[in-house]
Design a protein around this motif. Structure first.
Motif, PDB file in Angstrom:
ATOM      1  N   LEU A  49       0.853  -1.176   0.000  1.00  0.00           N
ATOM      2  CA  LEU A  49       0.000   0.000   0.000  1.00  0.00           C
ATOM      3  C   LEU A  49       0.894   1.234   0.000  1.00  0.00           C
ATOM      4  O   LEU A  49       1.586   1.514   0.977  1.00  0.00           O
ATOM      5  CB  LEU A  49      -0.896  -0.001   1.242  1.00  0.00           C
ATOM      6  N   LEU A  50       0.917   1.958  -1.120  1.00  0.00           N
ATOM      7  CA  LEU A  50       1.800   3.114  -1.265  1.00  0.00           C
ATOM      8  C   LEU A  50       1.113   4.358  -0.724  1.00  0.00           C
ATOM      9  O   LEU A  50       0.000   4.692  -1.099  1.00  0.00           O
ATOM     10  CB  LEU A  50       2.168   3.305  -2.740  1.00  0.00           C
ATOM     11  N   CYS A  51       1.807   5.022   0.177  1.00  0.00           N
ATOM     12  CA  CYS A  51       1.284   6.241   0.790  1.00  0.00           C
ATOM     13  C   CYS A  51       2.200   7.403   0.406  1.00  0.00           C
ATOM     14  O   CYS A  51       3.396   7.379   0.700  1.00  0.00           O
ATOM     15  CB  CYS A  51       1.221   6.067   2.304  1.00  0.00           C
ATOM     16  N   ASP A  52       1.645   8.420  -0.258  1.00  0.00           N
ATOM     17  CA  ASP A  52       2.421   9.563  -0.737  1.00  0.00           C
ATOM     18  C   ASP A  52       2.477  10.624   0.360  1.00  0.00           C
ATOM     19  O   ASP A  52       1.535  11.403   0.541  1.00  0.00           O
ATOM     20  CB  ASP A  52       1.766  10.121  -2.013  1.00  0.00           C
ATOM     21  N   VAL A  53       3.588  10.662   1.093  1.00  0.00           N
ATOM     22  CA  VAL A  53       3.733  11.598   2.206  1.00  0.00           C
ATOM     23  C   VAL A  53       3.705  13.044   1.720  1.00  0.00           C
ATOM     24  O   VAL A  53       3.061  13.908   2.337  1.00  0.00           O
ATOM     25  CB  VAL A  53       5.044  11.311   2.976  1.00  0.00           C
ATOM     26  N   ASP A  54       4.381  13.322   0.606  1.00  0.00           N
ATOM     27  CA  ASP A  54       4.419  14.696   0.082  1.00  0.00           C
ATOM     28  C   ASP A  54       3.027  15.182  -0.283  1.00  0.00           C
ATOM     29  O   ASP A  54       2.683  16.352  -0.069  1.00  0.00           O
ATOM     30  CB  ASP A  54       5.329  14.762  -1.145  1.00  0.00           C
ATOM     31  N   ARG A  55       2.229  14.278  -0.834  1.00  0.00           N
ATOM     32  CA  ARG A  55       0.871  14.673  -1.214  1.00  0.00           C
ATOM     33  C   ARG A  55       0.046  15.025   0.022  1.00  0.00           C
ATOM     34  O   ARG A  55      -0.726  16.002   0.005  1.00  0.00           O
ATOM     35  CB  ARG A  55       0.194  13.534  -1.975  1.00  0.00           C
ATOM     36  N   ILE A  56       0.202  14.251   1.085  1.00  0.00           N
ATOM     37  CA  ILE A  56      -0.535  14.533   2.319  1.00  0.00           C
ATOM     38  C   ILE A  56      -0.149  15.905   2.857  1.00  0.00           C
ATOM     39  O   ILE A  56      -1.009  16.707   3.246  1.00  0.00           O
ATOM     40  CB  ILE A  56      -0.249  13.440   3.365  1.00  0.00           C
ATOM     41  N   ILE A  57       1.155  16.203   2.859  1.00  0.00           N
ATOM     42  CA  ILE A  57       1.625  17.491   3.379  1.00  0.00           C
ATOM     43  C   ILE A  57       1.097  18.634   2.523  1.00  0.00           C
ATOM     44  O   ILE A  57       0.650  19.669   3.044  1.00  0.00           O
ATOM     45  CB  ILE A  57       3.158  17.512   3.431  1.00  0.00           C
ATOM     46  N   LEU A  91      -6.988   5.203   0.385  1.00  0.00           N
ATOM     47  CA  LEU A  91      -6.027   4.295   1.003  1.00  0.00           C
ATOM     48  C   LEU A  91      -6.720   3.261   1.886  1.00  0.00           C
ATOM     49  O   LEU A  91      -6.392   2.066   1.857  1.00  0.00           O
ATOM     50  CB  LEU A  91      -5.030   5.090   1.844  1.00  0.00           C
ATOM     51  N   ILE A  92      -7.694   3.709   2.662  1.00  0.00           N
ATOM     52  CA  ILE A  92      -8.397   2.802   3.557  1.00  0.00           C
ATOM     53  C   ILE A  92      -9.188   1.769   2.772  1.00  0.00           C
ATOM     54  O   ILE A  92      -9.224   0.582   3.117  1.00  0.00           O
ATOM     55  CB  ILE A  92      -9.326   3.587   4.506  1.00  0.00           C
ATOM     56  N   ASP A  93      -9.830   2.207   1.688  1.00  0.00           N
ATOM     57  CA  ASP A  93     -10.590   1.268   0.853  1.00  0.00           C
ATOM     58  C   ASP A  93      -9.672   0.209   0.257  1.00  0.00           C
ATOM     59  O   ASP A  93     -10.032  -0.974   0.174  1.00  0.00           O
ATOM     60  CB  ASP A  93     -11.325   2.016  -0.257  1.00  0.00           C
ATOM     61  N   LYS A 132       2.895   0.331   8.207  1.00  0.00           N
ATOM     62  CA  LYS A 132       3.589   1.263   7.313  1.00  0.00           C
ATOM     63  C   LYS A 132       2.704   2.467   7.002  1.00  0.00           C
ATOM     64  O   LYS A 132       3.180   3.607   6.953  1.00  0.00           O
ATOM     65  CB  LYS A 132       4.002   0.562   6.022  1.00  0.00           C
ATOM     66  N   LEU A 133       1.416   2.214   6.791  1.00  0.00           N
ATOM     67  CA  LEU A 133       0.489   3.318   6.534  1.00  0.00           C
ATOM     68  C   LEU A 133       0.437   4.253   7.741  1.00  0.00           C
ATOM     69  O   LEU A 133       0.464   5.481   7.591  1.00  0.00           O
ATOM     70  CB  LEU A 133      -0.905   2.762   6.229  1.00  0.00           C
ATOM     71  N   ASP A 157       3.785   6.245   7.887  1.00  0.00           N
ATOM     72  CA  ASP A 157       3.888   7.261   6.827  1.00  0.00           C
ATOM     73  C   ASP A 157       2.944   8.429   7.096  1.00  0.00           C
ATOM     74  O   ASP A 157       3.312   9.600   6.944  1.00  0.00           O
ATOM     75  CB  ASP A 157       3.574   6.635   5.467  1.00  0.00           C
ATOM     76  N   TRP A 158       1.710   8.122   7.461  1.00  0.00           N
ATOM     77  CA  TRP A 158       0.718   9.174   7.681  1.00  0.00           C
ATOM     78  C   TRP A 158       1.104  10.024   8.901  1.00  0.00           C
ATOM     79  O   TRP A 158       1.002  11.246   8.866  1.00  0.00           O
ATOM     80  CB  TRP A 158      -0.665   8.548   7.876  1.00  0.00           C
ATOM     81  N   THR A 159       1.532   9.365   9.961  1.00  0.00           N
ATOM     82  CA  THR A 159       1.943  10.102  11.159  1.00  0.00           C
ATOM     83  C   THR A 159       3.152  10.981  10.865  1.00  0.00           C
ATOM     84  O   THR A 159       3.239  12.125  11.325  1.00  0.00           O
ATOM     85  CB  THR A 159       2.270   9.121  12.303  1.00  0.00           C
ATOM     86  N   GLN A 160       4.081  10.461  10.067  1.00  0.00           N
ATOM     87  CA  GLN A 160       5.249  11.258   9.679  1.00  0.00           C
ATOM     88  C   GLN A 160       4.819  12.506   8.910  1.00  0.00           C
ATOM     89  O   GLN A 160       5.339  13.607   9.141  1.00  0.00           O
ATOM     90  CB  GLN A 160       6.196  10.413   8.830  1.00  0.00           C
ATOM     91  N   ALA A 161       3.869  12.334   8.013  1.00  0.00           N
ATOM     92  CA  ALA A 161       3.386  13.475   7.232  1.00  0.00           C
ATOM     93  C   ALA A 161       2.755  14.533   8.143  1.00  0.00           C
ATOM     94  O   ALA A 161       3.002  15.744   7.976  1.00  0.00           O
ATOM     95  CB  ALA A 161       2.370  13.000   6.190  1.00  0.00           C
ATOM     96  N   ILE A 162       1.967  14.083   9.120  1.00  0.00           N
ATOM     97  CA  ILE A 162       1.331  15.016  10.049  1.00  0.00           C
ATOM     98  C   ILE A 162       2.377  15.755  10.872  1.00  0.00           C
ATOM     99  O   ILE A 162       2.301  16.980  11.073  1.00  0.00           O
ATOM    100  CB  ILE A 162       0.355  14.259  10.978  1.00  0.00           C
TER     101      ILE A 162
END
Length: 533
Positions: free
Chosen positions: A321-329, A347-349, A364-365, A368-373
């Motif tokens: 499951l690829l999570c784009d940290v830059d996109r979240i930021i 992502l959840i779906d 990992k999700l 990654d998400w926590t890092q972005a926040i």
């Protein structure tokens, strides 16, 4: 295992205490008594397995103690010791079922060996009793014998050979062919929160009862599927073994139909419901299928309300499951909350629909998400590690790895908290007021930019700049001014000595306080009190 030693001579007790090699023996606790009266109290209050007892004692001898003991405890192993080689003693000891009888003076090596044999005898008798209860149970209850067989087979990590299986089938007198087609079904559900243990007991009864009814309704008129055993593995997991004469796709459809009816009837009592099916295998294959289902359950934290087949399962290594940290930021920085929610839902779906979305993927999700926040908050001069340094956050983070639903709830929580505090950090008046209140309440402490910034979760430099911009004075000068004003108040309205006032206003020594006070007011604190107090 406990032992009680009874002898009226202290030196004998001491000799046994020091002479016996206790580290070779399995006794957890040793108790001592100087007479039969003390021994009775111990025997009535503590479970004793071995009694080492002198025969000749004042008021009552050891044989009388054993006679009393045999009236209500026939299992205790008794070893008598005596200074007199009298036949009557030995005869009576044997009649009362004494384990051993020996003469003083004590040979401690011999006594150690006698105690070891007594302990072994107790263990052998206990094992025999377990076997007797075990055998009686299986003979009396066929369904329980079947359930026990499958439980032992699935949980047997040491030996699941063909020889072991054949032996167990014969021993339990089971009508189970070695090459029959079998299917293992595991049901896993998440019950609704209950407030009374009796609610839980009732739901468990309904679960077992309704499952049997639905399966019997669907397959009662056919020999294609027959339930061989059903058992409870835990409060949220049940297992079923079927004998099947059909391996076509229609079998799974009909099983699914029966379980769907079962789910519908129990809908008020559960939140989520998953069913896992093995492949069609013989008895030897059930163990491997059980292991694969458990791995699948462990990894399938999506808990989708559906059916899962072992042969369709993709482990974590095959799903990413690829999570784009830059996109979240970027979405956070542009305050595009709608876009952020859409991306989160996507992502959840993806995780929820893939049986391979296991703990590693979800972890990992989360990371990654926590890092972005955290990066987003850092760019907004907010100290995220301080903001989320709470027990509630830690609990939410740990729980988030258990299911996709929990993961979604956590991600929504951390996003909302981050956005909320970003908005709050822009309310400069509120931030400054909070800082002023903190300074006022903690003047006696060692106040620094870092310690003050921590209470508003802001970068210390940013917080200090904000303060100076709003108040027109630097933070440290403001603190000094408030300390001097407070010191002046103490000097004028109290009789506190100068060293006490120094401590109450955050100065470690009275000399340093006096120096600062004189620089600020042009006069020392004692002179100030004399002139204006």
């Amino acid at each position: 295992m406990n032992i009680l030693i009874v002898d009226d001579e202290q030196h004998v007790l001491g000799g046994i205490r020091n002479g016996v090699e206790w580290d070779r023996l399995p006794f957890l606790n040793r108790y001592e008594a100087r007479n039969t009266k003390e021994a009775r109290k111990i025997l009535e209050s503590v479970p004793i397995q071995v009694l080492l007892c002198d025969i000749e004692m004042p008021t009552e001898n050891g044989l009388s103690l054993l006679e009393w003991l045999r009236e209500w405890n026939t299992d205790i192993q008794t070893i008598f010791m005596t200074s007199y080689a009298e036949f009557n003693y030995a005869q009576r000891a044997l009649q009362l079922g004494s384990f051993e009888y020996f003469l003083k003076p004590i040979e401690y090596e011999k006594l150690t060996e006698i105690l070891r044999k007594a302990a072994e005898n107790i263990e052998e008798k206990e094992i025999q009793k377990q076997y007797e209860r075990y055998g009686y149970y299986w003979i009396e209850n066929e369904s329980s014998r079947r359930e026990s067989f499958w439980i032992d087979l699935i949980d047997n990590s040491e030996d699941v050979s063909k020889q072991w299986i054949e032996h167990e089938i014969q021993k339990r007198h089971l009508d189970l062919g070695f090459n029959e087609n079998l299917v293992l079904m595991v049901i896993r559900f998440v019950p609704k929160q209950k407030t009374d243990w009796r609610d839980d007991e009732m739901i468990q009864f309904r679960l077992c009862n309704q499952l049997k009814i639905c399966l019997e309704e669907r397959f009662a008129d056919t020999q294609r599927v027959k339930m061989d055993a059903i058992w409870k593995e835990s409060s949220t997991r049940w297992s079923v073994v079927f004998k099947v004469n059909d391996t076509e796709k229609q079998l799974w459809l009909e099983l699914g139909s029966a379980v769907s009816k079962f789910r519908k009837r129990l809908k008020p009592f559960y939140d989520e419901f998953s069913v896992y099916f093995s492949e069609v295998v013989d008895v030897c294959g059930i163990y491997e299928q059980a292991i694969r289902i458990r791995q699948m359950m462990f990894n399938n934290i999506a808990y989708a309300n559906g059916f899962f087949l072992v042969n369709e399962y993709k482990p974590d290594s095959e799903f990413e499951l690829l999570c784009d940290v830059d996109r979240i930021i970027d979405l956070l920085m542009t305050e595009d909350e709608e876009g952020l929610q859409d991306y989160l839902k996507k992502l959840i779906d993806m995780a929820g629909k893939n049986p391979g979305a296991g703990e590693q993927v979800i972890h990992k999700l989360l990371v990654d998400w926590t890092q972005a926040i955290f990066l987003y908050l850092h760019r907004n001069k907010i100290e995220a590690d301080k903001l989320f340094a709470t027990a509630d956050f830690r609990t939410r983070y740990i729980e988030a790895g258990k299911s996709v639903r929990d993961c979604r709830d956590y991600l929504n929580y951390i996003v909302q908290e981050a956005i909320h505090y970003r908005n709050y950090s822009r309310m400069f008046d509120d931030i400054i007021w909070k800082v002023e209140q903190y300074i006022e309440d903690h003047l006696e402490e060692n106040l620094t930019r870092a310690s003050i910034a921590e209470i508003v979760y802001l970068n210390p430099d940013y917080m200090a700049q904000m303060f100076k911009g709003k108040k027109g004075i630097s933070l440290m000068k403001y603190i000094r001014n408030r300390r001097m004003e407070k010191a002046k108040e103490y000097l004028l309205t109290t009789e506190l000595p100068v060293y006490s006032i120094a401590l109450k206003t955050g100065y470690p020594t009275s000399s340093y306080f006096a120096k600062q006070f004189k620089e600020f007011y042009g006069i020392g604190p004692n002179e100030y009190r004399k002139c204006y107090g």
